[in-house]
Design an enzyme around this catalytic site. Structure first.
Site, short mmCIF file in Angstrom:
data_model
loop_
_atom_site.label_atom_id
_atom_site.label_comp_id
_atom_site.label_asym_id
_atom_site.label_seq_id
_atom_site.Cartn_x
_atom_site.Cartn_y
_atom_site.Cartn_z
N ASP A 155 0.80 -1.22 0.00
CA ASP A 155 0.00 0.00 0.00
C ASP A 155 0.85 1.28 0.00
O ASP A 155 0.76 2.09 0.92
CB ASP A 155 -0.91 -0.05 1.24
CG ASP A 155 -1.80 1.16 1.38
OD1 ASP A 155 -2.37 1.60 0.37
OD2 ASP A 155 -1.93 1.66 2.52
N GLU A 402 4.03 -7.70 7.64
CA GLU A 402 2.77 -8.31 7.23
C GLU A 402 2.93 -9.40 6.18
O GLU A 402 2.27 -9.37 5.14
CB GLU A 402 1.80 -7.23 6.75
CG GLU A 402 1.42 -6.27 7.85
CD GLU A 402 0.16 -5.47 7.57
OE1 GLU A 402 -0.23 -5.38 6.40
OE2 GLU A 402 -0.43 -4.96 8.53
N TYR A 458 -6.01 -2.76 13.39
CA TYR A 458 -6.93 -1.70 12.94
C TYR A 458 -8.34 -1.89 13.48
O TYR A 458 -9.31 -1.71 12.76
CB TYR A 458 -6.91 -1.65 11.40
CG TYR A 458 -5.59 -1.10 10.87
CD1 TYR A 458 -5.41 0.28 10.76
CD2 TYR A 458 -4.54 -1.94 10.53
CE1 TYR A 458 -4.20 0.81 10.31
CE2 TYR A 458 -3.33 -1.42 10.08
CZ TYR A 458 -3.17 -0.05 9.98
OH TYR A 458 -1.98 0.48 9.53
N GLU A 495 1.57 -0.52 14.03
CA GLU A 495 0.58 0.21 13.23
C GLU A 495 -0.76 0.18 13.95
O GLU A 495 -1.17 -0.86 14.45
CB GLU A 495 0.39 -0.40 11.83
CG GLU A 495 1.55 -0.19 10.89
CD GLU A 495 1.30 -0.71 9.47
OE1 GLU A 495 0.13 -0.80 9.05
OE2 GLU A 495 2.31 -1.01 8.80
C1 GCB Z 1 -1.00 -2.10 6.79
C2 GCB Z 1 0.24 -1.98 6.02
C3 GCB Z 1 0.50 -0.57 5.54
C4 GCB Z 1 -0.78 0.06 5.05
C5 GCB Z 1 -1.76 0.09 6.19
C6 GCB Z 1 -3.11 0.69 5.81
O1 GCB Z 1 -1.24 -2.98 7.55
O2 GCB Z 1 1.36 -2.48 6.71
O3 GCB Z 1 1.47 -0.59 4.54
O4 GCB Z 1 -0.58 1.34 4.52
O5 GCB Z 1 -2.00 -1.20 6.64
O6 GCB Z 1 -3.29 1.88 5.97
O7 GCB Z 1 -3.96 -0.04 5.33
#
Ligand code: GCB
Length: 586
Positions: A155, A402, A458, A495
């Protein structure tokens, strides 16, 4: 590989500036590149080129520049060095191939004396941006009916070009090729060891170590010396010694190289991450090398700005998501006391990856049958550790981001790479991998090898969207499950974040608004604070950044605490309030 510097025996010419540029696929480098187009180096061509045909180009491009070498330098070794070229490069001098390199984020170099001619010389570079199942990062290259597609398996925008400085540096014929510095801290003193590689005729090697005031603290021909009353490198309070390495012949210095180094210890013990014996709490970010115009090209003013913004926030660290950053940034962090988790470009090791948003959970589940990244992975670990081994700011290696660590084959693929990392690192730093949401305590296959379990989570964004109470319960449950499954391994967040379009506002919990980002982060922090084995929080992302186009990206990924132009979103102020109250050490 040593960073190029000028000393009394060496000099550096910088070839940065305007280069000729062409998208021509089949150029013959024996003839000068005929093109009206130009590109600035360092920099990505995608942004500078403005037009779609350049921005989205797939395949090779050509760069060329003329240079001349001062007559007096021609008896020295002349080394042509690229900080990086993304992702593959073939380099020609006066039409002759002098080197090739695969991998877009590492320096490479070659001696060019035999390729030079009197007067003007020409360096020509073919740079290729194709990513597939053998490269890191992983891409989904395809060609159909003559149309080439280069979809990233990750991404961020697949910026390409000559991203870091191109230099010619000189050394004498007898020269320091490499230096490795290790040490043990014993009470007030440190026992420091030097392991040098020297090429060419010489009698002996002398090591002169100076402190920050320039005072000599040791001067020896031995490979080991004691620094008494050692001043330690600490987060946000860096202290760097400098060793002068003198290659001597007949009592004279024939080569002199200087390497700075901090002295600090790192250790994971009792569910804590100890720096200099004290429990450290990571506060910071996953970042990107990303900016308008430069793309992924080196931007030193931006690097300084970013570190100052981090200090303003009370942050102390970041992860080089998702590839090794420039040597200039790493050296700046070493100088400024910013703690770094140093990550390889191993991102996208997952076949059939679907964003959790669409209910996918890595549906194909045969990643390790179809991917062939091992060679690239080993190569980049060797190159990364060789490049960054002496940096005090690097406290942990991240072997991958990941990957499909919940799929069969993950163990066999990663166990040897984790071991290789440990074997290669002269300072024996902790080793981690960054785990995706589908890798959980019950199914993850690599956590048992890690010193710290790093989680990208997330809750409240890709799942429990807009439902922060549900998000907190799910996160709480997961953290207790990790504690039960791995009672002796600390956990940190590498993250967590919510896309936020600066200027969007709402009273209720509405995703994409600045208020939602504030509350999303608060909800996560509330749960982190309930668990003692959580040793840090690095949110996603420091700033908004460019991605490929797609319906879940509003002109890029908007999870930044800052906009792409480095203006704070509302959450920056609340995060600052929190981080200013959390000390770096418990
Ligand atoms: C993740 C990735 C990262 C993405 C992020 C997202 O888990 O490691 O590269 O940018 O999520 O914002 O979806």
């Amino acid at each position: 590989m040593l960073y190029p510097i000028s000393t009394q025996t060496r000099t550096v010419m910088d070839l940065s500036g305007i280069w000729k540029f062409s998208l021509t696929e089949n150029h013959d480098p024996r003839t000068p590149l005929s093109s009206e187009e130009v590109m600035a180096v360092p920099g990505s061509y995608n942004e500078q080129g403005v037009l779609r045909r350049i921005r989205n180009h797939v395949g090779s491009v050509w760069y060329e520049k003329e240079f001349e070498v001062l007559h007096a330098l021609q008896k020295e070794r002349l080394v042509l060095r690229f900080g990086s070229a993304t992702h593959q490069a073939k380099v020609y001098v006066n039409g002759q191939l002098v080197m090739e390199h695969k991998g877009g984020f590492m320096p490479f170099e070659a001696e060019i004396n035999d390729f030079l001619q009197p007067g003007k010389n020409r360096v020509t570079v073919e740079v290729n941006n194709i990513l597939d199942y053998t490269t890191l990062p992983v891409g989904n290259y395809s060609e159909k009916d003559g149309v080439k597609k280069n979809a990233p398996n990750f991404d961020f925008f697949n910026y390409a070009g000559i991203h870091r400085p191109v230099k010619i540096y000189t050394t004498p014929k007898s020269y320091v090729e490499d230096i490795t510095i290790t040490y043990e801290v014993k009470g007030e003193n440190a026992q420091v060891h030097f392991k040098e590689t020297v090429q060419g005729d010489h009698d002996r090697v002398r090591f002169v170590v100076r402190d920050e005031e320039g005072a000599v603290v040791c001067d020896t021909y031995e490979k080991s010396a004691v620094i008494s009353e050692v001043k330690l490198w600490n987060p946000l309070a860096a202290y760097l010694y400098e060793v002068e390495i003198h290659v001597e012949k007949n009592g004279e210095t024939v080569d002199l190289y200087r390497e700075s180094f901090g002295i600090r210890t790192v250790e994971v013990k009792d569910n804590q991450f100890l720096i200099n014996g004290k429990p450290f709490y990571f506060k910071g970010f996953g970042k990107h090398e990303d900016f308008f115009v430069n793309g992924r090209g080196l931007n030193e003013a931006l690097n300084v700005t970013d570190l100052n913004l981090m200090k303003w926030l009370g942050a102390n660290s970041f992860r080089t998501a998702h590839y090794p950053y420039s040597e200039e940034m790493m050296r700046l962090c070493d100088r400024q006391g910013i703690v770094v988790i140093d990550e390889t470009p191993a991102v996208g090791i997952m076949h059939g990856f679907n964003f959790a948003l669409f209910g996918g959970d890595g549906e194909k589940k045969n990643t390790y049958e179809v991917m062939d990244t091992r060679e690239a992975h080993e190569q980049v670990l060797r190159e990364l550790i060789a490049r960054d081994k002496n940096l005090a700011c690097v406290v942990m290696w991240s072997v991958a981001n990941e990957a499909a660590t919940q799929e069969e084959g993950a163990d066999a693929y990663f166990a040897p790479l984790i071991q290789l990392t440990r074997d290669l690192d002269p300072q024996k730093r902790p080793v981690t991998m960054v785990l995706i949401m589908m890798s959980m305590p019950h199914n993850d296959l690599v956590s048992k090898y890690l010193d710290v379990i790093c989680l990208n989570r997330y809750y409240g964004w890709y799942i429990n969207t807009g439902e922060l109470e549900e998000a907190k319960s799910a996160l709480r449950k997961e953290l207790s499950d990790w504690k039960t499954a791995y009672p002796d391994t600390p956990v940190m967040f590498t993250e967590y974040g919510a896309d936020t379009v600066a200027g969007f506002h709402a009273v209720d919990d509405i995703p994409f608004t600045e208020e939602y980002q504030v509350r999303y982060l608060q909800a996560n922090h509330e749960v982190f604070d309930e668990f003692d084995h959580v040793i840090g929080e690095q949110m996603w992302n420091f700033a908004d950044f460019e991605t490929s186009v797609g319906i879940i990206r509003v002109q890029g990924n908007k999870k930044g605490l800052f906009t792409r132009q480095r203006q704070p979103k509302m959450a920056a102020h609340t995060v600052r309030e929190r981080w200013m109250k959390i000390p770096d050490f418990e």
